[in-house]
Design an enzyme around this catalytic site. Structure first.
Site, PDB file in Angstrom:
ATOM      1  N   LYS A 175     -34.447 -43.801   8.380  1.00  0.00           N
ATOM      2  CA  LYS A 175     -35.887 -44.024   8.382  1.00  0.00           C
ATOM      3  C   LYS A 175     -36.174 -45.371   7.724  1.00  0.00           C
ATOM      4  O   LYS A 175     -35.528 -45.708   6.706  1.00  0.00           O
ATOM      5  CB  LYS A 175     -36.580 -42.884   7.631  1.00  0.00           C
ATOM      6  CG  LYS A 175     -38.111 -42.905   7.702  1.00  0.00           C
ATOM      7  CD  LYS A 175     -38.721 -41.659   7.028  1.00  0.00           C
ATOM      8  CE  LYS A 175     -40.236 -41.643   7.087  1.00  0.00           C
ATOM      9  NZ  LYS A 175     -40.817 -40.419   6.485  1.00  0.00           N
TER      10      LYS A 175
ATOM     11  N   SER B  44     -44.175 -37.797   9.193  1.00  0.00           N
ATOM     12  CA  SER B  44     -44.052 -39.219   9.361  1.00  0.00           C
ATOM     13  C   SER B  44     -42.685 -39.680   9.844  1.00  0.00           C
ATOM     14  O   SER B  44     -42.560 -40.816  10.312  1.00  0.00           O
ATOM     15  CB  SER B  44     -44.349 -39.919   8.032  1.00  0.00           C
ATOM     16  OG  SER B  44     -43.380 -39.581   7.061  1.00  0.00           O
TER      17      SER B  44
ATOM     18  N   SER C 170     -43.017 -34.176   6.255  1.00  0.00           N
ATOM     19  CA  SER C 170     -42.617 -35.287   7.130  1.00  0.00           C
ATOM     20  C   SER C 170     -41.210 -35.211   7.702  1.00  0.00           C
ATOM     21  O   SER C 170     -40.864 -35.992   8.578  1.00  0.00           O
ATOM     22  CB  SER C 170     -42.779 -36.615   6.394  1.00  0.00           C
ATOM     23  OG  SER C 170     -44.133 -36.975   6.345  1.00  0.00           O
TER      24      SER C 170
END
Lengths: 477, 95, 483
Positions: free
Chosen positions: C75, C150, C174
């Site tokens: 990420k 997210s 997330s």
């Protein structure tokens, strides 16, 4: 109307740790810009703070020294505001639960003692520096200082004059150096002070509106800034005006304070507990260990000097004003324990004058405690007179060797042999028959004249006590 | 409790966010809706409950006072929007 | 190769069936071929292949672990030395991180290859990946729909098999919600299990990094490497890391699974409800016992979270000021103007919204009513879990109130978007480990996740419970290509 001044001080004391409070970057003063600002100090994305144990230790040491309550659970909070020298956009500080709670310290103003309350002392990180030299209309930011550990020492509004404020500041200054937690260097900003100043009618209980004075970073400026601010406030009140609560900057060149309106707007700091730092819990053993290491503090040492060495209050205070000076004195006394008073006179006299003249510190004195001890020993054992000792002291100061070497080299040894002094006396008496007759007629004050002549003839080397005795013997015959 | 345009301007200033005046009303509305959601908290009486600042009541670990970081100024200054003479440059700071 | 589990890939590398360079090249090509999904913000082929070549040397020398030579997607919230780390924001579009996050460091030490940095909601603020400066990520199961957020880029990357596994972070759901939307196994570890150092902070007291994988078995391998004490993170816990693969096969006979009555009330979508209950019936067949529990304050988790997370974020994001790194506005009159324009232009709308909510909640006069109140409710929510775990070993329920929604469906209604995390947020507030695993498909052929919540530091139990389910079902093996 008669006015009373009310003063409270906030002192920012940089702690003498090697590394920063929340990072492993060095804290040394004077490094090239931004060379001691690591990822954590620069607040790079993703970095996190880790607390320095010695910063906590030093804060506790201070707390114990002022008899304060140590909060075994304390909390780090974030104080949020934007400023280019504050990389994270918040300062890690302590609001509701500071490490050190209420304590006090005793000050002395012209022999009058007074206890000043310390409200609290909390740990926080210092900010960087803005450099205002012109970079094409821009300001330069150096973050070397960012993250240096501080304790902010907040006093009660207990001081009633600029003199008291200075005495308090000096006491705290002396204390933090005694404790070896701060180098006390005011020029370098290791020890900084803001003052909250207000005035009120003499008999009024409620405080007047206060102004916060910034940038008063020497003992002299503190006194002058407070005095000038008090005058300003009284002028306003006496002409029917009102004092505004604000931050004011002291301008030492103009000797006036001026408003810093920019600091005033919107100071909503939005404090909240820093989620990156769990609560700090100090075990009893941690605190007791520090208590055991605590050195003798200035007040106690001063008392001891009075009783143990028979010194005057004045001398004892002068000697204990700094730990290094007191240590120096005691090292010298250890060499000649029978003459503490004489050694005190030398330390507070010649030595202090020399340090002052050369603008140097006791730790860098060219005359070490051992050297001074030896010098005073030679006075005590009649090897030299006090007067000659001053000459020897100068020579030691100038690096010519120790007392014995200089006495030997310059042939300054005191003449204590009757058979060497007597011929000199005889000659002087023979050359001054007038004075001898006057003396014998009752003008005994002339003894001093004869002593002076003998000392002159021996270049001060004759033992004055012996000269006195021999002269009396011969003249009173 | 809802907030008005003045509140939003004040908050935006505290947070150093420029707000397009044309968008002010929209901000006020959305923020008020979020605050309405948040105020469901008032349903419960929390008197006497200890505030919880961390998910675990742990203790702060203290590190040894040692210099562990080296000078990496050049590497870091390269990231700066403006720098000169080893300094970060910002618009003039007035005291 | 893209269907293989981490262990199968490790075997293939060990047996010289393929090299790390070949494997990495293969996935880089898949990323290139599936650019439309927009799962990655930054891919640096040369660096990846160089890392793969190094890994091949380690493999040849027999000096390797299970992840040596395996390419992984990270990420874009984790700082990667020498590689852009944008956090999905224009603010950091030009930010080349000068250091590695601890998580990245650990994966590099394990010999894994960094395949690229995945797309995400800006500063991890969002539940649909629509707030990214780099544009939306498409859900590989239905490209008209969001992948969740997210960690939407990581989820899409693993679901589309552009990477064998990925890292994500979870502040309010997330990892779990996008795992649910994309048919993956996602694990949010206990707070303090994985170092937060170098992971760009959203809400410091809630953020945790975790794996996003195709199976619990893979998740165990990833978590093994990520976990552990880090002296650079004061909230990292100095607790030994167990062997997460050791207990995977453990029998579930007598396991007590708590079903929070509040999660199964009439508000729950009927399809989600029946799939979730269907999964729980499977557990009953394996000898587990279902017990009703209550989390009476769980409905307050969203309000509580939307005070605490924005409050912390408003402070965490103050460092983005255009002074030391990142974006600075082109024109400004003075310092204040520079700050305000830089931040107004550098941050997107959702981020600004949350900064303002957080600033308000902490401001003078509102602190007690919002921030302090929320902290007290956090305690109530946490205590609910403590009581519940007196009655059960794990808690199970839905991960999200629905399946992947269409683009734009909730963008104009922040509150509706926030409610997507209604089942996941309380787990972050309590600091507990939580997991989402695929448990079925809805009528539109979209994956549905089952959430498992464990006791503090009991990730092993979650992995065990998830793995046993995956031994008797094949939901986790489905992919957009083969279904």
């Amino acid at each position: 109307m008669e006015w009373e001044t009310v003063i409270g001080l906030e002192i920012h004391t940089q702690l003498k740790t090697r590394s920063k409070i929340f990072s492993g970057a060095a804290t040394a003063y004077g490094a090239e810009a931004n060379t001691q600002a690591c990822a954590v100090d620069l607040a790079l994305p993703g970095v996190l703070p880790v607390m320095n144990r010695d910063a906590a230790r030093m804060a506790v040491k201070f707390g114990l020294a002022i008899g304060a309550r140590i909060n075994q659970i304390s909390i780090f909070d974030r104080k949020n505001y934007f400023y280019p020298d504050l990389p994270k956009g918040y300062q890690i500080s302590q609001l509701e639960l500071p490490i050190v709670g209420k304590g006090s310290i005793t000050i002395d103003v012209n022999g009058k003692k007074k206890v000043i309350g310390v409200t609290r002392a909390h740990l926080e990180e210092d900010a960087g520096k803005s450099l205002h030299e012109d970079f094409h209309g821009m300001t330069g930011i150096d973050l070397n200082r960012a993250g240096t550990p501080l304790i902010e020492i907040v006093s009660e509004p207990d001081m009633r004059s600029a003199a008291e404020a200075v005495a308090y500041l000096k006491s705290i200054h002396s204390l933090v150096r005694y404790l070896d937690i701060c180098d006390g260097n005011m020029q370098e900003g290791s020890f900084r002070c803001d003052a909250n100043v207000s005035v009120r009618p003499k008999d009024q209980e409620e405080f007047g509106t206060r102004a916060e004075l910034k940038n008063i970073n020497s003992f002299r400026f503190v006194e002058k800034a407070i005095e000038i601010e008090v005058e300003r406030q009284i002028d306003i009140l006496e002409s029917g005006g009102r004092v505004v609560q604000e931050t004011r900057l002291y301008d030492s060149e103009k000797n006036q304070t001026r408003s810093m309106r920019s600091k005033e707007e919107a100071n909503d700091y939005r404090y909240f507990p820093d989620p990156d730092l769990p609560q700090m819990v100090l075990e009893d053993s941690f605190i007791e260990e520090i208590r055991a290491e605590l050195p003798e503090l200035p007040g106690a040492r001063c008392e001891r000097f009075i009783t143990e060495y028979g010194l005057s209050d004045y001398d004892a205070q002068a000697l204990t004003a700094s730990r290094d000076l007191a240590d120096y004195y005691e090292q010298a006394v250890a060499i000649l324990p029978t003459q503490p008073k004489l050694i005190s006179n030398w330390v507070n006299g010649e030595l202090a004058a020399g340090l002052n003249r050369d603008n140097t510190s006791i730790t860098e004195s060219p005359v070490t405690a051992a050297m001074l001890g030896q010098l005073v020993t030679r006075i005590d054992d009649n090897t030299i007179s006090g007067k000659i000792a001053k000459e020897v002291f100068e020579a030691i100061w100038n690096g010519e060797g120790n007392a014995d070497e200089i006495i030997e080299k310059r042939g300054l040894k005191q003449i204590s042999d009757d058979s060497a002094i007597e011929p000199v006396i005889d000659e002087i008496l023979a050359n001054n028959t007038n004075q001898v007759e006057q003396y014998k007629a009752g003008n005994t004050k002339l003894l001093g004249f004869f002593v002076g002549q003998v000392m002159k003839a021996t270049q001060g080397k004759a033992n004055p006590k012996q000269v006195n005795q021999l002269l009396s013997k011969k003249l009173d015959k | 409790m809802s907030i008005n345009n003045d509140d939003v301007e004040k908050i935006a200033h505290l947070a150093r966010l420029a707000i397009d005046p044309a968008q002010l009303e929209t901000y006020t509305q959305t923020l008020s809706e979020i605050l309405d959601l948040v105020e469901q908290m008032n349903e419960v009486d929390t008197d006497g409950i200890d505030a919880m600042a961390h998910p675990r009541d742990t203790e702060l670990r203290l590190r040894a006072d040692a210099v562990t970081e080296e000078n990496q100024r050049d590497k870091y200054l390269k990231l700066a929007p403006a720098s000169e003479n080893g300094l970060f440059l910002v618009p003039k700071v007035l005291d | 190769m893209h269907n293989k589990s981490l262990r199968e890939l490790a075997q293939g590398l060990g047996n010289n069936d393929f090299s790390s360079v070949e494997l990495t090249q293969y996935f880089l090509d898949r990323i290139e071929a599936n650019k439309d999904i927009n799962a990655f913000i930054t891919v640096d082929r040369d660096t990846s292949l160089q890392q793969a070549a190094e890994a091949d040397k380690l493999l040849a020398a027999g000096n390797s672990g299970v992840l040596t030579g395996i390419p992984l997607a990270h990420k874009d919230i984790f700082c990667t030395d020498g590689l852009r780390t944008s956090c999905g924001s224009q603010m950091l579009d030009n930010f080349i991180a000068p250091y590695n996050a601890t998580v990245i460091q650990k994966f590099r030490q394990a010999g894994s290859v960094t395949l690229g940095k995945t797309n995400m909601d800006e500063f991890a603020m969002g539940s649909s990946n629509e707030t990214s400066f780099y544009g939306s990520v498409l859900n590989p199961w239905d490209k008209d729909r969001v992948p969740g957020g997210s960690s939407g880029g990581s989820a899409a990357a693993v679901a589309a098999q552009l990477a064998p596994a990925a890292t994500g972070t979870d502040t309010g759901g997330s990892i779990r919600q996008p795992a649910s939307f994309c048919g993956l196994t996602g694990l949010k570890p206990s707070y303090g299990r994985v170092s937060r150092y170098g992971m760009i902070a959203f809400a410091s007291s809630l953020d945790q990094a975790g794996p996003m994988t195709r199976s619990a078995e893979d998740a165990a391998i990833m978590l093994q490497t990520m976990s552990g004490f880090d002296e650079r993170d004061s909230t990292s816990m100095d607790v030994p890391v167990p062997d997460y693969s050791a207990d995977l096969e453990k029998d579930l006979q007598g396991l007590k699974i708590g079903m929070p009555i509040e999660f199964f009330n009439t508000d729950l979508d009927s399809e989600i409800a029946s799939i979730t209950i269907g999964a729980l019936r499977e557990y009953e067949k394996m000898g587990a016992e279902l017990v009703e529990i209550s989390l009476p304050n769980s409905h307050l988790s969203v309000p509580c979270y939307y005070v605490l997370a924005p409050a912390e974020a408003s402070s965490n994001l103050s460092r983005f000021d255009g002074v030391r790194y990142g974006y600075r506005t082109a024109e400004f009159e003075d310092l204040l103007d520079m700050y305000k324009k830089t931040r107004a232009e550098g941050f997107g709308e959702e981020v600004k919204r949350r900064i303002m909510i957080g600033t308000y909640a902490l401001s003078a006069g509102y602190y007690d009513a919002y921030y302090l109140k929320a902290q007290k409710i956090r305690r109530l929510i946490s205590d609910d879990f403590t009581r519940a775990f007196d009655q059960c070993d794990v808690i199970a329920g839905p991960t999200a109130p629905g399946t992947a929604f269409r683009f734009g469906e909730k963008t104009d209604d922040p509150v509706a978007m926030y409610l997507n995390d209604i089942y996941t947020i309380s787990v972050n507030l309590a600091g507990l480990p939580g997991m989402s695993l695929p448990a079925g498909m809805d009528s539109q052929n979209l994956p549905v996740g089952l959430q498992l919540i464990g006791q503090y530091f009991d990730e092993s139990k979650l992995l065990n419970v998830a793995h046993r389910y995956q031994q008797v079902t094949d939901w986790h093996l489905r992919s957009p290509e083969n279904s």
